[in-house]
Design an enzyme around this catalytic site. Structure first.
Site, PDB file in Angstrom:
ATOM      1  N   LYS A 196      14.098 -18.714  11.070  1.00 52.15           N
ATOM      2  CA  LYS A 196      13.022 -18.902  10.093  1.00 52.15           C
ATOM      3  C   LYS A 196      11.726 -18.448  10.761  1.00 52.15           C
ATOM      4  O   LYS A 196      11.086 -19.201  11.505  1.00 52.15           O
ATOM      5  CB  LYS A 196      12.959 -20.359   9.638  1.00 52.15           C
ATOM      6  N   ALA A 237      17.616  -7.609   5.349  1.00 52.60           N
ATOM      7  CA  ALA A 237      17.186  -7.076   4.055  1.00 52.60           C
ATOM      8  C   ALA A 237      16.272  -8.063   3.345  1.00 52.60           C
ATOM      9  O   ALA A 237      16.567  -9.254   3.226  1.00 52.60           O
ATOM     10  CB  ALA A 237      18.412  -6.775   3.187  1.00 52.60           C
TER      11      ALA A 237
END
Length: 300
Positions: free
Chosen positions: A145, A74
Site C-alpha cells: 500500500k 496496472a
C-alpha cells in the site's frame, strides 16, 4: 527468475522492468497497448512484450507461462475505455486466476496507501476490493500500500511542473492542508524486489511511505524553487471548492484535477491505515525529496 509485470509500460512498471533486467532477470511486460509508453526501456534479450487486457484471464494465463513471480502494477485514470472497476477489481480477479493456472509462486500487488471501503472515491474503494481478492486468493502474495510516488516519467513532477511553468500559483486542497510522505520510485522498486526475492513480506499487507512528512504545498515550493520560480503563490482552497473543480474538469480533455486526487489530498498521504503493517526498517524508503531528486525527475 522470470517475472511478469502488468502495467509494465506505466511509470512504476518501467522503472521496475529496468531494475529487474539490470539484475539479470527475465521479464514479460504486459500492457493494453504494445509497449506504447515504454520508450524509456531499451530492447533487451531478456525482455518480451505481450499485448493483453488485465480483465482477460486466458490471455494472462498464456502470458504468465513459465513465470515464477508476477507484479500487478496496472492502474488507470478512469476514462470511457477503462473504468476503475474493470482494472482494479476485474483485473485483480483475472490476474489471480491466471496466476493460479500458470503456477505463479509469488504475487505482488501495488495498491494505494488509503485504499479502503465505504468512501465516496471509486478509486479508493475499487483498489480495496482488488486487495481483498488477492488476500483471499490462496496465493503467496504481498500487497504494497504505497503513498505518492515520484520520479522520472511520473504524474506528480510532470503535471505540477507543467502547471507551474504556465502559472506560478498553487491551490491547496483544504484550508488546513493534510500532510504527504513522498516516495522515490527507486525506493518503491527496492521494496518490490524484496517481496519478489525473499519471504519476509510473504502473505502480508504493508504500508510504503517516504521518510519526510510535510504539506503538499511544501513539495510544490521545492519544485518551484528548482524551476527558478521562487515567487510561487500558495492559495488556500476549501476541499469543497476543489471537489467542484474536479467535477467541472471532468468535461475537459485533460482534467486539471480528478475527484480521486482531491480525496487523496483531503485525506493526507502520510499515515497508514490499521489494515497495513510497517515495513522492516532496512526496507523503509530513505530517499528525501531534495533538489537533486526533483531535477532527476522533472521533464527537460
Amino acid at each position: 527468475m522470470k517475472v511478469a509485470i502488468t502495467g509494465g509500460t506505466g511509470f512504476i512498471g518501467r522503472h521496475l522492468v529496468q531494475e529487474l533486467l539490470d539484475r539479470g532477470h527475465e521479464v514479460v511486460v504486459i500492457s493494453r497497448g504494445l509497449y506504447t509508453r515504454g520508450k524509456g526501456i531499451p530492447s533487451h534479450e531478456n525482455l518480451s512484450h505481450v499485448r493483453a487486457n488485465v480483465t482477460d484471464a486466458s490471455q494472462l494465463t498464456r502470458a504468465f507461462a513459465g513465470c515464477i513471480a508476477m507484479v500487478h502494477c496496472a492502474g488507470t485514470s478512469e476514462d470511457p475505455s477503462q473504468t476503475f472497476q474493470q482494472v482494479h477489481v476485474e483485473g485483480a480477479r483475472s490476474t489471480v486466476n491466471a496466476a493460479r493456472q500458470a503456477g505463479v509462486q509469488k504475487f505482488v500487488l501495488v495498491s494505494y496507501l488509503h485504499a479502503r471501503p465505504n468512501v465516496r472515491s471509486a478509486y479508493h474503494t475499487t483498489k480495496w476490493e482488488g486487495e481483498e481478492i488477492v488476500r483471499q486468493s490462496g496465493l503467496n502474495y504481498t500487497i504494497l500500500k504505497a503513498g505518492l510516488v515520484y520520479g522520472a516519467g511520473d504524474h506528480l513532477l510532470n503535471n505540477l511542473g507543467n502547471l507551474l511553468r504556465k502559472l506560478p500559483v498553487f491551490a491547496t486542497v483544504g484550508l488546513r492542508e493534510k500532510t504527504v510522505r513522498l516516495i522515490a520510485v527507486e525506493d518503491l522498486v527496492a521494496v518490490i524486489l524484496a517481496a519478489l526475492t525473499g519471504d519476509r513480506l510473504a502473505r502480508r499487507t504493508v504500508a510504503v511511505v517516504g521518510p519526510e512528512e510535510f504539506p503538499f504545498s511544501v513539495a510544490a515550493r521545492r519544485i518551484a524553487n528548482v524551476m527558478g520560480k521562487s515567487s510561487l503563490i500558495v492559495l488556500p482552497f476549501p476541499v469543497f471548492v476543489q471537489r467542484l473543480l474536479a467535477w467541472a474538469s471532468g468535461f475537459m480533455p485533460k482534467p486539471l484535477i480528478s475527484a480521486s486526487q482531491v480525496q487523496m489530498l483531503a485525506d493526507g498521504i502520510s499515515i497508514p491505515l490499521p489494515d497495513s503493517e510497517p515495513l522492516p526498517e532496512d526496507l523503509a524508503p530513505k530517499t528525501r525529496f531534495t533538489e537533486e531528486q526533483i531535477r532527476k525527475g522533472l521533464p527537460s
